[in-house]
Design a protein around this motif. Structure first.
Motif, PDB file in Angstrom:
ATOM      1  N   VAL A   1      54.738 156.673  -5.839  1.00  0.00           N
ATOM      2  CA  VAL A   1      54.356 155.819  -6.974  1.00  0.00           C
ATOM      3  C   VAL A   1      52.896 155.383  -6.827  1.00  0.00           C
ATOM      4  CG1 VAL A   1      54.761 153.611  -8.126  1.00  0.00           C
ATOM      5  CG2 VAL A   1      56.705 155.036  -7.442  1.00  0.00           C
ATOM      6  N   ALA A   2      52.523 154.938  -5.628  1.00  0.00           N
ATOM      7  CA  ALA A   2      51.144 154.499  -5.402  1.00  0.00           C
ATOM      8  C   ALA A   2      50.157 155.651  -5.568  1.00  0.00           C
ATOM      9  CB  ALA A   2      51.019 153.892  -4.001  1.00  0.00           C
ATOM     10  N   ASN A   3      50.511 156.841  -5.045  1.00  0.00           N
ATOM     11  CA  ASN A   3      49.622 158.005  -5.168  1.00  0.00           C
ATOM     12  C   ASN A   3      49.447 158.426  -6.617  1.00  0.00           C
ATOM     13  OD1 ASN A   3      49.208 158.175  -2.417  1.00  0.00           O
ATOM     14  ND2 ASN A   3      50.852 159.673  -2.089  1.00  0.00           N
ATOM     15  N   GLU A   4      50.558 158.463  -7.349  1.00  0.00           N
ATOM     16  CA  GLU A   4      50.504 158.908  -8.743  1.00  0.00           C
ATOM     17  C   GLU A   4      49.706 157.931  -9.610  1.00  0.00           C
ATOM     18  OE1 GLU A   4      51.549 161.680 -10.032  1.00  0.00           O
ATOM     19  OE2 GLU A   4      52.937 162.538  -8.562  1.00  0.00           O
ATOM     20  N   LEU A   5      49.845 156.629  -9.321  1.00  0.00           N
ATOM     21  CA  LEU A   5      49.149 155.628 -10.134  1.00  0.00           C
ATOM     22  C   LEU A   5      47.754 155.326  -9.609  1.00  0.00           C
ATOM     23  CD1 LEU A   5      52.053 153.105 -10.833  1.00  0.00           C
ATOM     24  CD2 LEU A   5      51.230 154.976 -12.278  1.00  0.00           C
ATOM     25  N   LYS A   6      47.447 155.893  -8.420  1.00  0.00           N
ATOM     26  CA  LYS A   6      46.111 155.715  -7.817  1.00  0.00           C
ATOM     27  C   LYS A   6      45.764 154.234  -7.642  1.00  0.00           C
ATOM     28  CE  LYS A   6      44.284 160.144  -9.432  1.00  0.00           C
ATOM     29  NZ  LYS A   6      45.606 160.691  -9.816  1.00  0.00           N
ATOM     30  N   VAL A   7      46.656 153.517  -6.978  1.00  0.00           N
ATOM     31  CA  VAL A   7      46.426 152.100  -6.710  1.00  0.00           C
ATOM     32  C   VAL A   7      46.492 151.852  -5.205  1.00  0.00           C
ATOM     33  CG1 VAL A   7      47.342 151.330  -8.930  1.00  0.00           C
ATOM     34  CG2 VAL A   7      48.895 151.558  -6.979  1.00  0.00           C
ATOM     35  N   PRO A   8      45.856 150.783  -4.715  1.00  0.00           N
ATOM     36  CA  PRO A   8      45.953 150.450  -3.288  1.00  0.00           C
ATOM     37  C   PRO A   8      47.406 150.230  -2.883  1.00  0.00           C
ATOM     38  CG  PRO A   8      44.223 149.167  -4.354  1.00  0.00           C
ATOM     39  CD  PRO A   8      44.964 149.866  -5.451  1.00  0.00           C
ATOM     40  N   PHE A   9      47.701 150.578  -1.650  1.00  0.00           N
ATOM     41  CA  PHE A   9      49.077 150.494  -1.146  1.00  0.00           C
ATOM     42  C   PHE A   9      49.075 149.660   0.131  1.00  0.00           C
ATOM     43  CE2 PHE A   9      52.708 152.089   1.338  1.00  0.00           C
ATOM     44  CZ  PHE A   9      53.719 152.081   0.385  1.00  0.00           C
ATOM     45  N   TYR A  10      49.753 148.522   0.081  1.00  0.00           N
ATOM     46  CA  TYR A  10      49.885 147.668   1.248  1.00  0.00           C
ATOM     47  C   TYR A  10      51.347 147.668   1.682  1.00  0.00           C
ATOM     48  CZ  TYR A  10      45.368 145.908  -0.386  1.00  0.00           C
ATOM     49  OH  TYR A  10      44.072 145.818  -0.806  1.00  0.00           O
ATOM     50  N   THR A  11      51.551 147.596   2.980  1.00  0.00           N
ATOM     51  CA  THR A  11      52.930 147.620   3.468  1.00  0.00           C
ATOM     52  C   THR A  11      53.142 146.537   4.503  1.00  0.00           C
ATOM     53  OG1 THR A  11      54.646 149.013   4.471  1.00  0.00           O
ATOM     54  CG2 THR A  11      52.409 149.346   5.238  1.00  0.00           C
ATOM     55  N   LEU A  12      54.324 145.936   4.470  1.00  0.00           N
ATOM     56  CA  LEU A  12      54.726 144.933   5.445  1.00  0.00           C
ATOM     57  C   LEU A  12      56.114 145.286   5.961  1.00  0.00           C
ATOM     58  CD1 LEU A  12      53.715 141.574   3.694  1.00  0.00           C
ATOM     59  CD2 LEU A  12      52.599 142.601   5.681  1.00  0.00           C
ATOM     60  N   SER A  13      56.360 145.001   7.206  1.00  0.00           N
ATOM     61  CA  SER A  13      57.695 145.156   7.766  1.00  0.00           C
ATOM     62  C   SER A  13      58.342 143.787   7.843  1.00  0.00           C
ATOM     63  CB  SER A  13      57.632 145.772   9.163  1.00  0.00           C
ATOM     64  OG  SER A  13      58.899 145.673   9.794  1.00  0.00           O
ATOM     65  N   ALA A  14      59.541 143.672   7.296  1.00  0.00           N
ATOM     66  CA  ALA A  14      60.239 142.392   7.322  1.00  0.00           C
ATOM     67  C   ALA A  14      60.586 141.976   8.746  1.00  0.00           C
ATOM     68  CB  ALA A  14      61.505 142.478   6.474  1.00  0.00           C
ATOM     69  N   VAL A  15      60.591 142.927   9.664  1.00  0.00           N
ATOM     70  CA  VAL A  15      60.947 142.619  11.051  1.00  0.00           C
ATOM     71  C   VAL A  15      59.815 141.900  11.769  1.00  0.00           C
ATOM     72  CG1 VAL A  15      61.609 143.607  13.275  1.00  0.00           C
ATOM     73  CG2 VAL A  15      62.525 144.581  11.162  1.00  0.00           C
ATOM     74  N   SER A  16      58.571 142.312  11.510  1.00  0.00           N
ATOM     75  CA  SER A  16      57.446 141.806  12.302  1.00  0.00           C
ATOM     76  C   SER A  16      56.475 140.925  11.530  1.00  0.00           C
ATOM     77  CB  SER A  16      56.671 142.991  12.895  1.00  0.00           C
ATOM     78  OG  SER A  16      56.212 143.853  11.863  1.00  0.00           O
ATOM     79  N   SER A  17      56.643 140.784  10.208  1.00  0.00           N
ATOM     80  CA  SER A  17      55.675 140.035   9.405  1.00  0.00           C
ATOM     81  C   SER A  17      56.182 138.626   9.104  1.00  0.00           C
ATOM     82  CB  SER A  17      55.401 140.765   8.082  1.00  0.00           C
ATOM     83  OG  SER A  17      54.928 142.066   8.323  1.00  0.00           O
ATOM     84  N   GLY A  18      55.243 137.668   9.051  1.00  0.00           N
ATOM     85  CA  GLY A  18      55.577 136.296   8.704  1.00  0.00           C
ATOM     86  C   GLY A  18      54.945 135.892   7.388  1.00  0.00           C
ATOM     87  N   VAL A  19      55.092 134.605   7.031  1.00  0.00           N
ATOM     88  CA  VAL A  19      54.528 134.100   5.779  1.00  0.00           C
ATOM     89  C   VAL A  19      53.011 134.271   5.771  1.00  0.00           C
ATOM     90  CG1 VAL A  19      54.176 132.023   4.398  1.00  0.00           C
ATOM     91  CG2 VAL A  19      56.415 132.471   5.402  1.00  0.00           C
TER      92      VAL A  19
END
Length: 424
Positions: free
Chosen positions: A59-77
């Motif tokens: 979806v991100a590649n097709e729409l050519k938008v920045p892609f950010y990712t977070l893991s619910a296991v290691s990420s906080g607020v």
């Protein structure tokens, strides 16, 4: 360093994507969304290895938008807020918002999910969440209401065979070898509809092979997996097969087997709330009206393990497991709601009979709303015969009693109230 096979074969476009035709096939909802050039926030719910992360990347590649990712296991607020600030800076007027992909979103705490709300609502980010758990249990309602929910299915045999053929003929490393897929039954069976497990197993077997050609047979797969007992983690094929055996043992009234599969899940490090949810479902689906206390006990076990976790959580889970397995069984409520839903879909929106409608205004009363309704508590035995189904569905039978000792009492009461109607 050579990447794992599953990563080397990760699709980059919709045309390369395997499976989920109900979502990405011609005219399907996600393909249409991508083709329109506009994305909305959504959550992908499905078992491991069916393409949730890959679909988000596409979806991100097709729409050519920045892609950010977070893991619910290691990420906080704090991590969530930092990504949202980056997204604000990278967004452009009149273009799609950056995509924020959160893997295992069901593991996000309430405060973490709350921190996403404003950004999603204001369009600062387009949220794509991935989860192997029912989102209604773990995703807060305000966030869930702002996202579409799409269910992904395990890959079918044809999808998996196509993936195997692509791996041995197109992968940059495997196509150097003379690999012969003589038998694929074990590969398909152990993968359990999980593309990642399929490719990991293939890579494992190829790596263990001696000489050329590399003969892929059921025996070779089974021997290789026996020598590598940790080849499958608890989120893959074992996760679903063992919980299936657990529930079927309860349904089949075998407490010994049910406790064995419970122990397998505990030893494998399964999430105690995952087990507790399955017990609640089993109590309603399989024990049901034959022993209504089962649902109370299963709910109590869920509450207990949510409070105490491991290792003591094994005790209320075992108590509920034995109680459900040894209880009388009935799925009349499960069958009843399935039949009712089928009837609704077949007959559409039938009007509510006038006497069952509320009449909060004089106009409604003048139109006959509530007129003729008989208040059951004003009659002997708190029952009076009158019409409750829509006019077009009079005489329909939906709930059919199953005559366990507890449910027999309910059936006998219905006979005393309705007579002939409940004799069939």
């Amino acid at each position: 360093m050579v990447k794992p096979l599953a990563e080397r074969l990760r699709p980059m476009t919709l045309d390369e994507y395997v499976g989920q035709k109900h979502l990405v096939g011609e005219g399907a909802v996600l393909r249409n969304m991508i083709m329109s050039g506009r994305a909305v926030s959504f959550i992908l719910w499905g078992p491991p290895g069916v393409g949730k992360t890959t679909l988000a990347l596409i979806v991100a590649n097709e729409l050519k938008v920045p892609f950010y990712t977070l893991s619910a296991v290691s990420s906080g607020v704090k991590d969530v807020r930092e990504v949202i600030e980056k997204a604000k800076r990278s967004g452009f007027f009149n273009s799609n918002a950056p995509i924020l992909f959160i893997d295992e979103i069901h593991r996000f705490s309430k405060s973490q999910q709350d921190s996403l709300l404003a950004a999603v609502e204001q369009g600062v980010v387009t949220l794509i969440g991935a989860t192997t758990e029912n989102p209604s249990f773990e995703v807060i309602r305000p966030l869930l209401s702002r996202c579409q929910l799409y269910v992904l299915k395990p890959l079918d045999k044809e999808d998996l065979l196509g993936l195997l053929h692509r791996a041995v003929t197109q992968d940059v490393e495997l196509k150097k070898l003379d690999i012969r897929l003589n038998e694929t039954g074990a590969l398909l069976r152990y993968s359990g509809g999980d593309a990642r497990k399929l490719l990991n197993t293939l890579e494992l077997v190829v790596g263990a092979a001696k000489g050329s050609p590399v003969e892929i047979t059921d025996k070779a797969v089974e021997e290789c997996l026996q020598q590598n007992p940790l080849a499958y983690d608890k989120d893959g094929e074992m996760h679903y097969d063992i919980v299936s055996a657990f529930i079927k043992s309860i349904r089949g009234s075998d407490p010994d087997a049910a406790l064995y599969w419970l122990a397998r899940m505990i030893e494998g490090g399964e999430d105690p709330k995952f087990i507790a949810r399955r017990l609640v479902i089993s109590a309603a689906e399989d024990v049901g009206l034959a022993n209504p206390n089962a649902l109370l006990l299963a709910n109590a076990a869920f509450d207990a393990v949510s409070k105490i976790g491991w290792p003591e959580g094994r005790i209320p889970l075992a108590e509920a497991t034995v109680y459900l397995a040894t209880s009388a069984k009935s799925n009349s409520a499960y069958n009843g709601i399935a039949d009712a839903l089928s009837l609704v879909r077949k007959t559409g929106n039938q009007p509510v009979p006038l006497h069952l409608r509320n009449a909060p205004t004089k106009l409604m009363a003048d139109l006959g709303y509530h007129d003729g309704y008989k208040y059951a508590h004003d009659y002997p035995g708190n029952f009076v015969e009158q019409q409750y189904l829509p006019d077009a569905l009079q005489g329909e039978r939906i709930w059919h009693a199953q005559h366990s000792p507890a449910e027999e009492k309910l059936y006998q009461r219905m006979l005393s109230c309705w007579g002939e109607r409940f004799k069939n």
